[in-house]
Design an enzyme around this catalytic site. Structure first.
Site, PDB file in Angstrom:
ATOM      1  N   CYS A 133      53.117  31.494  49.559  1.00 61.18           N
ATOM      2  CA  CYS A 133      51.913  31.492  48.717  1.00 61.18           C
ATOM      3  C   CYS A 133      51.886  30.386  47.649  1.00 61.18           C
ATOM      4  CB  CYS A 133      51.721  32.876  48.122  1.00 61.18           C
ATOM      5  SG  CYS A 133      50.047  33.177  47.560  1.00 61.18           S
ATOM      6  N   HIS A 170      53.341  37.721  51.631  1.00 58.73           N
ATOM      7  CA  HIS A 170      54.395  38.380  50.860  1.00 58.73           C
ATOM      8  C   HIS A 170      54.805  39.615  51.668  1.00 58.73           C
ATOM      9  CE1 HIS A 170      53.252  36.142  47.169  1.00 58.73           C
ATOM     10  NE2 HIS A 170      52.015  36.334  47.544  1.00 58.73           N
TER      11      HIS A 170
HETATM   12  N1  GLN Z   1      48.210  31.515  42.100  1.00 60.84           N
HETATM   13  C1  GLN Z   1      47.959  31.294  43.487  1.00 60.84           C
HETATM   14  C2  GLN Z   1      46.645  31.869  43.963  1.00 60.84           C
HETATM   15  O1  GLN Z   1      46.134  32.789  43.377  1.00 60.84           O
HETATM   16  C3  GLN Z   1      49.122  31.846  44.294  1.00 60.84           C
HETATM   17  C4  GLN Z   1      49.246  33.345  44.234  1.00 60.84           C
HETATM   18  C5  GLN Z   1      50.446  33.904  44.939  1.00 60.84           C
HETATM   19  O2  GLN Z   1      51.498  33.259  45.024  1.00 60.84           O
HETATM   20  N2  GLN Z   1      50.335  35.151  45.375  1.00 60.84           N
HETATM   21  O3  GLN Z   1      46.129  31.410  44.938  1.00 60.84           O
END
Ligand code: GLN
Length: 247
Positions: free
Chosen positions: A95, A196
């Site tokens: 992510c 995740h």
């Molecule tokens: N901040 C990034 C987004 O919202 C990544 C979020 C994350 O790693 N879950 O896209």
């Protein structure tokens, strides 16, 4: 005893939804094959890290705020990280970590965070903070010559575009963009994904794929990981796939 070395980058800042668990799963599955997984950390400001010294580089996910905080540090490491990538070190990125290795990430405040530029994709988030891809996700990947369903949980505002070789085809959930058919990014030594979970606890075959790649790169010989009793993992996967793929 065989040994592999993993570098966990920014473990205190990039650890959403149990992402550090991916390192634990790799450690466990290595240990079951008589391999020691030596875990090293790169924290903000560390100057001595030689990225080419590792078998695996790992980055978890993080909020816009943390991504903003560490972006300059990451950029300062570009040459060493690029050398590791060129040498075939395996990159696993989740992510926020996935986004930061691309060209840039324009976050939900409209601020542009310059990425490392290792890959051509880029990511833009809506400035409407409620506009996010959230929920369980299943994708179909090609792992070790066969199809493998990868299960996870996504929560991202960022919409990733210009992805030349996606990691998987979305069967349920969103993927790189809202209602997208493609998810993540892959190369021979790269898995970058929005999933995740932690990713590897739900998808043990993917963990074994990474271990095999690293052992083969290290020894120059074919490596087939000895089977592990994955009954619990497989039972969980069956339940989840039934729940998520049955409309
Ligand atoms: N901040 C990034 C987004 O919202 C990544 C979020 C994350 O790693 N879950 O896209």
């Amino acid at each position: 005893m065989d040994k592999l070395k993993i570098l966990h980058m920014y473990p205190a800042m990039l650890d959403l939804y149990g992402d550090s668990g991916n390192v634990e799963i790799l450690g466990y599955r290595c240990k079951m094959r008589g391999i020691e997984l030596e875990v090293h950390k790169h924290n903000l400001g560390d100057k001595e890290t030689d990225f080419t010294d590792f078998d695996i580089i790992y980055l978890g996910g993080g909020a816009d705020f943390e991504q903003q905080l560490l972006a300059d540090d990451l950029l300062s490491l570009k040459d060493s990280i690029k050398a590791a990538y060129d040498n075939g070190v395996y990159f696993l990125m989740i992510c926020g970590g996935y986004q930061l290795m691309g060209q840039y990430y324009k976050d939900s405040n409209g601020e542009k965070i310059t990425g490392l530029g290792l890959f051509d994709y880029y990511t833009v988030a809506s400035t409407d903070k409620r506009c996010r891809c959230i929920g369980n996700i299943v994708i179909e990947t090609e792992t070790d010559g066969g199809k493998y369903k990868v299960i996870g949980f996504e929560n991202h505002g960022g919409q990733t575009k210009n992805v030349s070789s996606p990691f998987g085809r979305v069967l349920a959930g969103n993927g790189n963009e809202f209602e997208c058919s493609a998810e993540g990014y892959t190369e021979r030594n790269v898995t970058a994904t929005y999933l995740h979970g932690p990713l590897l606890s739900k998808n043990p075959k993917l963990a074994d794929h990474i271990i095999s790649y690293c052992m083969e790169r290290k020894t120059g010989e074919k490596y087939v990981p000895a089977p592990i009793n994955d009954k619990l993992e497989e039972d969980c996967r069956r339940q989840l796939l039934e729940r998520l793929l049955t409309k």
